[in-house]
Design a protein around this motif. Sequence first.
Motif, PDB file in Angstrom:
ATOM      1  N   ASN A   1      63.675   5.324  42.615  1.00 54.99           N
ATOM      2  CA  ASN A   1      63.281   5.684  43.974  1.00 54.99           C
ATOM      3  C   ASN A   1      62.573   4.513  44.646  1.00 54.99           C
ATOM      4  OD1 ASN A   1      60.712   6.835  45.685  1.00 54.99           O
ATOM      5  ND2 ASN A   1      62.602   7.925  46.126  1.00 54.99           N
ATOM      6  N   ILE A   2      62.882   4.316  45.918  1.00 55.90           N
ATOM      7  CA  ILE A   2      62.150   3.375  46.757  1.00 55.90           C
ATOM      8  C   ILE A   2      61.530   4.193  47.870  1.00 55.90           C
ATOM      9  CG2 ILE A   2      62.271   1.389  48.309  1.00 55.90           C
ATOM     10  CD1 ILE A   2      64.703   0.427  46.665  1.00 55.90           C
ATOM     11  N   SER A   3      60.212   4.145  47.967  1.00 59.15           N
ATOM     12  CA  SER A   3      59.488   4.937  48.961  1.00 59.15           C
ATOM     13  C   SER A   3      58.670   4.027  49.859  1.00 59.15           C
ATOM     14  CB  SER A   3      58.564   5.931  48.240  1.00 59.15           C
ATOM     15  OG  SER A   3      57.857   6.697  49.171  1.00 59.15           O
ATOM     16  N   LEU A   4      58.924   4.116  51.166  1.00 64.34           N
ATOM     17  CA  LEU A   4      58.163   3.377  52.164  1.00 64.34           C
ATOM     18  C   LEU A   4      57.336   4.385  52.939  1.00 64.34           C
ATOM     19  CD1 LEU A   4      60.959   1.041  53.630  1.00 64.34           C
ATOM     20  CD2 LEU A   4      59.483   0.633  51.672  1.00 64.34           C
ATOM     21  N   ALA A   5      56.026   4.332  52.808  1.00 64.93           N
ATOM     22  CA  ALA A   5      55.141   5.278  53.482  1.00 64.93           C
ATOM     23  C   ALA A   5      55.007   4.916  54.969  1.00 64.93           C
ATOM     24  CB  ALA A   5      53.776   5.294  52.795  1.00 64.93           C
ATOM     25  N   ASP A   6      54.327   5.760  55.702  1.00 62.92           N
ATOM     26  CA  ASP A   6      54.169   5.596  57.144  1.00 62.92           C
ATOM     27  C   ASP A   6      53.578   4.236  57.509  1.00 62.92           C
ATOM     28  OD1 ASP A   6      54.973   8.251  57.199  1.00 62.92           O
ATOM     29  OD2 ASP A   6      53.002   9.031  57.760  1.00 62.92           O
ATOM     30  N   PHE A   7      54.046   3.708  58.640  1.00 67.21           N
ATOM     31  CA  PHE A   7      53.537   2.481  59.266  1.00 67.21           C
ATOM     32  C   PHE A   7      53.810   1.209  58.463  1.00 67.21           C
ATOM     33  CE2 PHE A   7      50.895   6.005  60.794  1.00 67.21           C
ATOM     34  CZ  PHE A   7      51.162   5.921  62.147  1.00 67.21           C
ATOM     35  N   CYS A   8      54.821   1.221  57.601  1.00 66.96           N
ATOM     36  CA  CYS A   8      55.210   0.008  56.867  1.00 66.96           C
ATOM     37  C   CYS A   8      55.997  -0.929  57.762  1.00 66.96           C
ATOM     38  CB  CYS A   8      56.103   0.357  55.687  1.00 66.96           C
ATOM     39  SG  CYS A   8      55.246   1.065  54.324  1.00 66.96           S
ATOM     40  N   ASN A   9      55.888  -2.204  57.473  1.00 62.06           N
ATOM     41  CA  ASN A   9      56.711  -3.199  58.142  1.00 62.06           C
ATOM     42  C   ASN A   9      57.315  -4.102  57.082  1.00 62.06           C
ATOM     43  OD1 ASN A   9      57.830  -4.553  60.421  1.00 62.06           O
ATOM     44  ND2 ASN A   9      56.382  -6.205  60.039  1.00 62.06           N
ATOM     45  N   ILE A  10      58.627  -4.087  57.015  1.00 60.77           N
ATOM     46  CA  ILE A  10      59.365  -4.934  56.091  1.00 60.77           C
ATOM     47  C   ILE A  10      59.963  -6.057  56.932  1.00 60.77           C
ATOM     48  CG2 ILE A  10      61.212  -5.003  54.381  1.00 60.77           C
ATOM     49  CD1 ILE A  10      58.824  -3.042  53.739  1.00 60.77           C
ATOM     50  N   SER A  11      59.453  -7.268  56.784  1.00 60.39           N
ATOM     51  CA  SER A  11      59.903  -8.399  57.592  1.00 60.39           C
ATOM     52  C   SER A  11      61.311  -8.839  57.189  1.00 60.39           C
ATOM     53  CB  SER A  11      58.921  -9.567  57.441  1.00 60.39           C
ATOM     54  OG  SER A  11      57.639  -9.194  57.885  1.00 60.39           O
ATOM     55  N   SER A  12      61.853  -9.800  57.917  1.00 56.85           N
ATOM     56  CA  SER A  12      63.232 -10.229  57.690  1.00 56.85           C
ATOM     57  C   SER A  12      63.421 -10.843  56.299  1.00 56.85           C
ATOM     58  CB  SER A  12      63.664 -11.226  58.768  1.00 56.85           C
ATOM     59  OG  SER A  12      62.837 -12.349  58.751  1.00 56.85           O
ATOM     60  N   ARG A  13      64.609 -10.588  55.771  1.00 54.69           N
ATOM     61  CA  ARG A  13      65.053 -11.124  54.475  1.00 54.69           C
ATOM     62  C   ARG A  13      64.186 -10.711  53.283  1.00 54.69           C
ATOM     63  NH1 ARG A  13      69.359 -14.349  55.381  1.00 54.69           N
ATOM     64  NH2 ARG A  13      69.514 -15.359  57.414  1.00 54.69           N
TER      65      ARG A  13
ATOM     66  N   LEU B   1      56.888   1.945  45.074  1.00 55.19           N
ATOM     67  CA  LEU B   1      56.131   2.657  46.106  1.00 55.19           C
ATOM     68  C   LEU B   1      55.448   1.647  47.016  1.00 55.19           C
ATOM     69  CD1 LEU B   1      54.930   5.191  47.401  1.00 55.19           C
ATOM     70  CD2 LEU B   1      53.070   5.025  45.746  1.00 55.19           C
ATOM     71  N   ILE B   2      55.792   1.723  48.285  1.00 56.90           N
ATOM     72  CA  ILE B   2      55.173   0.879  49.298  1.00 56.90           C
ATOM     73  C   ILE B   2      54.272   1.805  50.122  1.00 56.90           C
ATOM     74  CG2 ILE B   2      55.581  -0.728  51.195  1.00 56.90           C
ATOM     75  CD1 ILE B   2      56.871  -1.605  48.496  1.00 56.90           C
ATOM     76  N   GLY B   3      52.960   1.616  50.058  1.00 57.24           N
ATOM     77  CA  GLY B   3      51.991   2.506  50.685  1.00 57.24           C
ATOM     78  C   GLY B   3      51.905   2.361  52.197  1.00 57.24           C
ATOM     79  N   ARG B   4      51.101   3.216  52.798  1.00 56.76           N
ATOM     80  CA  ARG B   4      50.888   3.229  54.246  1.00 56.76           C
ATOM     81  C   ARG B   4      50.326   1.891  54.727  1.00 56.76           C
ATOM     82  NH1 ARG B   4      46.872   6.197  55.595  1.00 56.76           N
ATOM     83  NH2 ARG B   4      47.536   6.743  57.686  1.00 56.76           N
ATOM     84  N   HIS B   5      50.779   1.478  55.882  1.00 53.05           N
ATOM     85  CA  HIS B   5      50.286   0.264  56.551  1.00 53.05           C
ATOM     86  C   HIS B   5      50.518  -1.020  55.756  1.00 53.05           C
ATOM     87  CE1 HIS B   5      48.550   2.418  59.887  1.00 53.05           C
ATOM     88  NE2 HIS B   5      47.962   3.244  59.044  1.00 53.05           N
ATOM     89  N   VAL B   6      51.489  -1.028  54.881  1.00 50.82           N
ATOM     90  CA  VAL B   6      51.820  -2.247  54.140  1.00 50.82           C
ATOM     91  C   VAL B   6      52.724  -3.112  55.000  1.00 50.82           C
ATOM     92  CG1 VAL B   6      53.133  -3.141  52.162  1.00 50.82           C
ATOM     93  CG2 VAL B   6      51.534  -1.243  51.840  1.00 50.82           C
ATOM     94  N   ILE B   7      52.485  -4.406  54.963  1.00 47.54           N
ATOM     95  CA  ILE B   7      53.383  -5.379  55.590  1.00 47.54           C
ATOM     96  C   ILE B   7      53.819  -6.369  54.517  1.00 47.54           C
ATOM     97  CG2 ILE B   7      51.419  -6.753  56.435  1.00 47.54           C
ATOM     98  CD1 ILE B   7      53.331  -7.612  58.776  1.00 47.54           C
ATOM     99  N   ILE B   8      55.132  -6.602  54.469  1.00 46.57           N
ATOM    100  CA  ILE B   8      55.692  -7.546  53.508  1.00 46.57           C
ATOM    101  C   ILE B   8      56.326  -8.676  54.303  1.00 46.57           C
ATOM    102  CG2 ILE B   8      57.304  -7.891  51.607  1.00 46.57           C
ATOM    103  CD1 ILE B   8      57.057  -4.888  50.999  1.00 46.57           C
ATOM    104  N   GLY B   9      55.839  -9.899  54.081  1.00 49.19           N
ATOM    105  CA  GLY B   9      56.272 -11.065  54.835  1.00 49.19           C
ATOM    106  C   GLY B   9      57.689 -11.507  54.521  1.00 49.19           C
ATOM    107  N   ALA B  10      58.267 -12.247  55.453  1.00 41.19           N
ATOM    108  CA  ALA B  10      59.653 -12.698  55.405  1.00 41.19           C
ATOM    109  C   ALA B  10      59.992 -13.390  54.086  1.00 41.19           C
ATOM    110  CB  ALA B  10      59.924 -13.639  56.571  1.00 41.19           C
ATOM    111  N   GLY B  11      61.182 -13.055  53.582  1.00 45.36           N
ATOM    112  CA  GLY B  11      61.701 -13.714  52.398  1.00 45.36           C
ATOM    113  C   GLY B  11      61.075 -13.304  51.087  1.00 45.36           C
ATOM    114  N   SER B  12      60.228 -12.297  51.098  1.00 48.12           N
ATOM    115  CA  SER B  12      59.565 -11.855  49.865  1.00 48.12           C
ATOM    116  C   SER B  12      60.477 -10.948  49.050  1.00 48.12           C
ATOM    117  CB  SER B  12      58.260 -11.133  50.188  1.00 48.12           C
ATOM    118  OG  SER B  12      57.337 -12.035  50.741  1.00 48.12           O
ATOM    119  N   ILE B  13      60.185 -10.866  47.756  1.00 45.02           N
ATOM    120  CA  ILE B  13      60.933 -10.023  46.825  1.00 45.02           C
ATOM    121  C   ILE B  13      59.950  -9.116  46.112  1.00 45.02           C
ATOM    122  CG2 ILE B  13      62.360 -10.014  44.740  1.00 45.02           C
ATOM    123  CD1 ILE B  13      63.383 -12.798  45.638  1.00 45.02           C
TER     124      ILE B  13
END
Length: 184
Positions: free
Chosen positions: A67-79, A112-124
């Motif tokens: 399972n991949i879970s993205l909680a509320d207010f997540c931002n997954i940047s490009s790539r 699990l990606i929690g609330r208000h998480v931001i993941i910067g571009a090109g991250s894995i």
Amino acid sequence: MREMGFACWGNNAKLSDKASYYNCKDIRLGDNVRVDDFCALSAGIGGIDIGNYVHIAVFSSLMGAGNISLADFCNISSRVAIYSSNDDYSGVAMTNPTVPSEFTNVYHADVLIGRHVIIGAGSIVLPGVRLEEGVAVGALSLVKNDCKSYGCYAGIPAKRIGERKRDLLELEKQLTGSRVAHRT
């Protein structure tokens, strides 16, 4: 979304028709979700759960059997690539999805990606990782371990380099306040 067979979706979901969606019956979308061009969402048996006010930027991918879970207010940047499955690279097993599973040693674990998480571009982000509420991951980072709440992480592998402010929680209250009041 109905024609594609998504499990469920909320209001104001905006999905690019230039993105790829696989196993839609196991993808659940909240309100105000946006998936940009050239993304790939490939749900395995664990499915993909996307909360409210989530953005997945251009060329990002979410894939794997866990399972991949993205909680509320997540931002997954490009790539950004989020994996809930990973091959065994040691050479004791074969790799790639065209090889029957008895000859491979694929590791599957929920992400699990929690609330208000931001993941910067090109991250894995690798299988089994939990990014707690408010985590910020810098661009071009490799996240292979859990990240604690409101930490700023960066590097290969990602390490905690600082603290993130919590002002965004007050902004969330302002955004959702009238909506919450109507629910009671």
